[in-house]
Scaffold this active site. Structure first.
Site, PDB file in Angstrom:
ATOM      1  N   SER A  29      21.599  48.257  41.026  1.00  0.00           N
ATOM      2  CA  SER A  29      21.637  46.933  41.638  1.00  0.00           C
ATOM      3  C   SER A  29      20.249  46.617  42.182  1.00  0.00           C
ATOM      4  O   SER A  29      19.245  46.959  41.557  1.00  0.00           O
ATOM      5  CB  SER A  29      22.711  46.895  42.731  1.00  0.00           C
ATOM      6  OG  SER A  29      22.802  45.597  43.293  1.00  0.00           O
ATOM      7  N   SER A  30      20.152  46.003  43.339  1.00  0.00           N
ATOM      8  CA  SER A  30      18.852  45.567  43.851  1.00  0.00           C
ATOM      9  C   SER A  30      18.922  45.312  45.346  1.00  0.00           C
ATOM     10  O   SER A  30      19.966  44.919  45.882  1.00  0.00           O
ATOM     11  CB  SER A  30      18.421  44.284  43.136  1.00  0.00           C
ATOM     12  OG  SER A  30      17.338  43.677  43.790  1.00  0.00           O
ATOM     13  N   ASP A  34      22.133  45.736  21.370  1.00  0.00           N
ATOM     14  CA  ASP A  34      22.207  44.653  22.341  1.00  0.00           C
ATOM     15  C   ASP A  34      23.579  44.709  23.006  1.00  0.00           C
ATOM     16  O   ASP A  34      24.586  44.307  22.411  1.00  0.00           O
ATOM     17  CB  ASP A  34      21.989  43.308  21.649  1.00  0.00           C
ATOM     18  CG  ASP A  34      21.983  42.142  22.629  1.00  0.00           C
ATOM     19  OD1 ASP A  34      22.275  42.349  23.829  1.00  0.00           O
ATOM     20  OD2 ASP A  34      21.693  41.009  22.193  1.00  0.00           O
ATOM     21  N   ASN A  69      21.489  50.571  33.745  1.00  0.00           N
ATOM     22  CA  ASN A  69      20.171  50.249  34.273  1.00  0.00           C
ATOM     23  C   ASN A  69      19.609  48.945  33.726  1.00  0.00           C
ATOM     24  O   ASN A  69      18.772  48.317  34.365  1.00  0.00           O
ATOM     25  CB  ASN A  69      19.203  51.400  33.950  1.00  0.00           C
ATOM     26  CG  ASN A  69      17.766  51.038  34.220  1.00  0.00           C
ATOM     27  OD1 ASN A  69      17.341  50.958  35.367  1.00  0.00           O
ATOM     28  ND2 ASN A  69      17.005  50.794  33.157  1.00  0.00           N
ATOM     29  N   LYS A  81      23.552  40.715  40.516  1.00  0.00           N
ATOM     30  CA  LYS A  81      23.573  42.092  41.021  1.00  0.00           C
ATOM     31  C   LYS A  81      24.607  42.243  42.137  1.00  0.00           C
ATOM     32  O   LYS A  81      25.234  43.297  42.284  1.00  0.00           O
ATOM     33  CB  LYS A  81      22.185  42.499  41.516  1.00  0.00           C
ATOM     34  CG  LYS A  81      21.158  42.703  40.409  1.00  0.00           C
ATOM     35  CD  LYS A  81      21.529  43.858  39.484  1.00  0.00           C
ATOM     36  CE  LYS A  81      20.412  44.182  38.516  1.00  0.00           C
ATOM     37  NZ  LYS A  81      20.720  45.332  37.641  1.00  0.00           N
TER      38      LYS A  81
END
Length: 283
Positions: A152-153, A68, A101, A170
């Site tokens: 990111s996005s 984690d 990721n 992000k």
């Protein structure tokens, strides 16, 4: 088959499924050894199966690391697992590629965003990459050949509905990417990619109202138009309700692969478009 990444080591967070698994398959196919990081016990079978697949199909070494990375000790533990499995006989250990990721969405409209939603999204999407990179720093190359890619996005540029937590965290990752590109310039390039909809099944669990919004995201992407005779009929049928097809994992993984090539050594601090033109930016 060309194997430009032979004898290279890549650590991929959130790699048991979806894009992370696609990245592992792509980079292993180019010869890289892989550390597959994941968190949940439920992901253990998928992670182990992926590692076995990479080793049998590509002849690379693949190691699973259930860690984690949002915990204080997580990033260091991840590096220790990598070191224990990939330290060479001469005592040398090097991380060539690091792909941040792992991520979580937590969609919620304004008025219903909770403190817990935001804190949990921030911990994984923004804070964890920082401390993973810091833990990896002692093991990065010293000749600028290292490659760090942050996932990111497209939502950071679209003002997309219900994405306060996701787009916000992000966006923070993209901002930190530019800082890290400067501070790690002698060790590695640091870039982000900004995927849109991907064929990972990630949209199946979203509320219907949210799924309807995805239509506009795909519709704006010129490369999301389906192709008769190339795309499967299943993909073509699904795209009708989504405004266009999502990206295939190998298409996005290929962009990461390009960023890891030696020829990409003059690209750093950038957000590289990886959404079929859904967002076009001037770098």
């Amino acid at each position: 088959m060309s194997r430009p990444f032979q004898e290279k080591l890549v650590i991929i967070t959130g790699a048991s499924r979806g894009l992370g698994a696609g990245l592992a398959r792509y980079l292993a196919g180019k010869g890289a050894d892989v550390v597959i990081n994941y968190t949940s016990d439920n992901s253990t079978p998928a992670a182990k199966e992926l590692a076995e697949e990479l080793q049998s199909q590509h002849g690379v070494k693949a190691v699973v690391a259930q860690v984690d990375i949002t915990t204080p000790e997580g990033p260091e533990k991840l590096m220790e697992i990598a070191k224990s499995n990939f330290t060479k006989d001469d005592g040398n250990f090097q991380i060539d590629f690091l792909i941040n990721n792992a991520g979580v969405v937590n969609p919620a409209p304004m008025g219903s965003v909770t403190l817990g939603d935001f804190e949990n999204t921030f911990k994984l999407n923004a804070r964890a990459p920082l401390f993973v990179i810091q833990a990896a720093m002692p093991y990065l190359p010293n000749d600028r050949s290292g490659r760090i890619v942050n996932v990111s996005s497209i939502t950071t540029s679209m003002g997309f509905w219900w994405q306060t937590c996701y787009a916000g965290t992000k966006g923070a990752l993209e901002a930190m990417t530019r800082v890290w590109a400067r501070e790690l310039g002698e060790r590695a390039t640091v870039n982000s990619i900004n995927p849109g909809a991907m064929a990972t099944g990630m949209y199946t669990g979203l509320p219907k109202e949210m799924l309807e919004k995805v239509w506009s995201l795909n519709y704006m992407a010129p490369l999301a138009r389906t192709r008769e005779g190339i795309d499967s009929q299943e993909t073509i049928d699904a795209a009708k309700d989504m405004g266009g097809r999502p990206a295939y994992l190998e298409e996005v993984a290929g962009i990461v692969g390009l960023l890891c090539m030696p020829e990409a050594g003059w690209i750093t601090g950038q957000v590289i478009g990886s959404n079929g033109g859904g967002v076009m930016t001037k770098g």
